[in-house]
Design a protein around this motif. Sequence first.
Motif, PDB file in Angstrom:
ATOM      1  N   VAL A  68       0.839  -1.207   0.000  1.00 10.74           N
ATOM      2  CA  VAL A  68       0.000   0.000   0.000  1.00 10.74           C
ATOM      3  C   VAL A  68       0.871   1.252   0.000  1.00 10.74           C
ATOM      4  O   VAL A  68       0.625   2.206  -0.757  1.00 10.74           O
ATOM      5  CB  VAL A  68      -0.945   0.000   1.219  1.00 10.74           C
ATOM      6  N   GLU A  69       1.910   1.261   0.830  1.00  8.39           N
ATOM      7  CA  GLU A  69       2.822   2.404   0.899  1.00  8.39           C
ATOM      8  C   GLU A  69       3.513   2.632  -0.440  1.00  8.39           C
ATOM      9  O   GLU A  69       3.643   3.770  -0.899  1.00  8.39           O
ATOM     10  CB  GLU A  69       3.858   2.170   2.002  1.00  8.39           C
ATOM     11  N   ARG A  70       3.938   1.541  -1.083  1.00  3.66           N
ATOM     12  CA  ARG A  70       4.614   1.673  -2.375  1.00  3.66           C
ATOM     13  C   ARG A  70       3.675   2.242  -3.433  1.00  3.66           C
ATOM     14  O   ARG A  70       4.045   3.142  -4.203  1.00  3.66           O
ATOM     15  CB  ARG A  70       5.145   0.317  -2.825  1.00  3.66           C
ATOM     16  N   ILE A  71       2.433   1.743  -3.460  1.00  9.10           N
ATOM     17  CA  ILE A  71       1.461   2.241  -4.440  1.00  9.10           C
ATOM     18  C   ILE A  71       1.156   3.712  -4.193  1.00  9.10           C
ATOM     19  O   ILE A  71       1.082   4.514  -5.133  1.00  9.10           O
ATOM     20  CB  ILE A  71       0.163   1.402  -4.375  1.00  9.10           C
ATOM     21  N   TYR A  72       0.997   4.076  -2.925  1.00  5.99           N
ATOM     22  CA  TYR A  72       0.728   5.479  -2.591  1.00  5.99           C
ATOM     23  C   TYR A  72       1.859   6.380  -3.077  1.00  5.99           C
ATOM     24  O   TYR A  72       1.617   7.418  -3.701  1.00  5.99           O
ATOM     25  CB  TYR A  72       0.549   5.627  -1.075  1.00  5.99           C
ATOM     26  N   ARG A  73       3.100   5.973  -2.805  1.00  9.42           N
ATOM     27  CA  ARG A  73       4.236   6.801  -3.215  1.00  9.42           C
ATOM     28  C   ARG A  73       4.346   6.892  -4.735  1.00  9.42           C
ATOM     29  O   ARG A  73       4.666   7.952  -5.272  1.00  9.42           O
ATOM     30  CB  ARG A  73       5.537   6.238  -2.626  1.00  9.42           C
ATOM     31  N   ASP A  74       4.112   5.773  -5.427  1.00 10.63           N
ATOM     32  CA  ASP A  74       4.275   5.749  -6.882  1.00 10.63           C
ATOM     33  C   ASP A  74       3.160   6.469  -7.629  1.00 10.63           C
ATOM     34  O   ASP A  74       3.408   7.123  -8.649  1.00 10.63           O
ATOM     35  CB  ASP A  74       4.350   4.303  -7.378  1.00 10.63           C
ATOM     36  N   GLU A  75       1.928   6.367  -7.121  1.00  6.63           N
ATOM     37  CA  GLU A  75       0.789   6.815  -7.909  1.00  6.63           C
ATOM     38  C   GLU A  75       0.052   8.036  -7.359  1.00  6.63           C
ATOM     39  O   GLU A  75      -0.568   8.775  -8.126  1.00  6.63           O
ATOM     40  CB  GLU A  75      -0.220   5.665  -8.073  1.00  6.63           C
ATOM     41  N   PHE A  76       0.100   8.259  -6.060  1.00  9.33           N
ATOM     42  CA  PHE A  76      -0.774   9.280  -5.481  1.00  9.33           C
ATOM     43  C   PHE A  76      -0.063  10.386  -4.700  1.00  9.33           C
ATOM     44  O   PHE A  76      -0.622  11.465  -4.523  1.00  9.33           O
ATOM     45  CB  PHE A  76      -1.810   8.613  -4.560  1.00  9.33           C
ATOM     46  N   MET A  77       1.123  10.123  -4.214  1.00 12.40           N
ATOM     47  CA  MET A  77       1.742  11.073  -3.289  1.00 12.40           C
ATOM     48  C   MET A  77       1.979  12.438  -3.923  1.00 12.40           C
ATOM     49  O   MET A  77       1.825  13.465  -3.269  1.00 12.40           O
ATOM     50  CB  MET A  77       3.056  10.518  -2.732  1.00 12.40           C
ATOM     51  N   ARG A  78       2.347  12.464  -5.194  1.00 13.05           N
ATOM     52  CA  ARG A  78       2.668  13.754  -5.829  1.00 13.05           C
ATOM     53  C   ARG A  78       1.482  14.710  -5.847  1.00 13.05           C
ATOM     54  O   ARG A  78       1.658  15.931  -5.880  1.00 13.05           O
ATOM     55  CB  ARG A  78       3.185  13.525  -7.257  1.00 13.05           C
ATOM     56  N   ASN A  79       0.255  14.176  -5.819  1.00 15.54           N
ATOM     57  CA  ASN A  79      -0.945  15.016  -5.849  1.00 15.54           C
ATOM     58  C   ASN A  79      -1.615  15.152  -4.488  1.00 15.54           C
ATOM     59  O   ASN A  79      -2.694  15.733  -4.381  1.00 15.54           O
ATOM     60  CB  ASN A  79      -1.954  14.452  -6.854  1.00 15.54           C
ATOM     61  N   ASP A  80      -0.984  14.616  -3.460  1.00 12.21           N
ATOM     62  CA  ASP A  80      -1.551  14.681  -2.113  1.00 12.21           C
ATOM     63  C   ASP A  80      -1.217  16.042  -1.499  1.00 12.21           C
ATOM     64  O   ASP A  80      -0.043  16.368  -1.311  1.00 12.21           O
ATOM     65  CB  ASP A  80      -0.964  13.560  -1.256  1.00 12.21           C
ATOM     66  N   PRO A  81      -2.228  16.865  -1.192  1.00 10.90           N
ATOM     67  CA  PRO A  81      -1.938  18.185  -0.604  1.00 10.90           C
ATOM     68  C   PRO A  81      -1.291  18.096   0.770  1.00 10.90           C
ATOM     69  O   PRO A  81      -0.716  19.077   1.253  1.00 10.90           O
ATOM     70  CB  PRO A  81      -3.312  18.852  -0.534  1.00 10.90           C
TER      71      PRO A  81
END
Length: 218
Positions: A68-81
């Motif tokens: 889950v952490e890897r997916i978050y960093r790869d796909e979503f973190m850049r757009n997380d405010p």
Amino acid sequence: MIEIFSELVELIYRGASEETPWLSFADKLRLTLEAQVVAITLHHSREEMGDVYVMSHIPSDRTDWTTVERIYRDEFMRNDPHRPSVMMPGELVVSETASQVSTIRPFLRSLGITHSLRACCAEPDGMRCWIDATWDVDAKAGTPFTPPNLNLMHKLLPHLDGALKLYAMMKQREAEKAIYASVVDHFALGFVLINERVQPIHINHIHASILEEWPNIA
């Protein structure tokens, strides 16, 4: 709540020297907040490589949180405010999945996450720490962001800063000791570290081999 706060503070300072840093604190905080998961990320300074992840989750949880952490960093973190890189030390943010950007909403709902909390702390030499807590809360059950919970987190942050500083100092001393030991080993020298009572606290393998061959030399 005073007793719980005192226990959490004790675990914070004790956690700096635990084999898995702050695991006992993460367990207690999860139970106190009645959270699904409490995760602690220790991010080292630029001179050091790698982060340390500590996670406490409910016993029935079978989620692969590393993935889950890897997916978050790869796909979503850049757009997380509220991504870690934009948070300031001492900052605490709370959010509901329904209010998150549309791209990450299905991902969070698939994990059963309806509410989340993130706090940031830091120490002067560059090490940072983030604490994440998540909940799976039915809409009728209200919100986990109660004033007592948020007040508790705000009161814990200064202690986390202090414990993080102790942890960073310990890691620095370990690194210096490792460098010194490698230099001594390179020149095939035996050495003994002693404390203020002139008692040996560490013997390198070269000195140990000397003592094994000539035990009376000590």
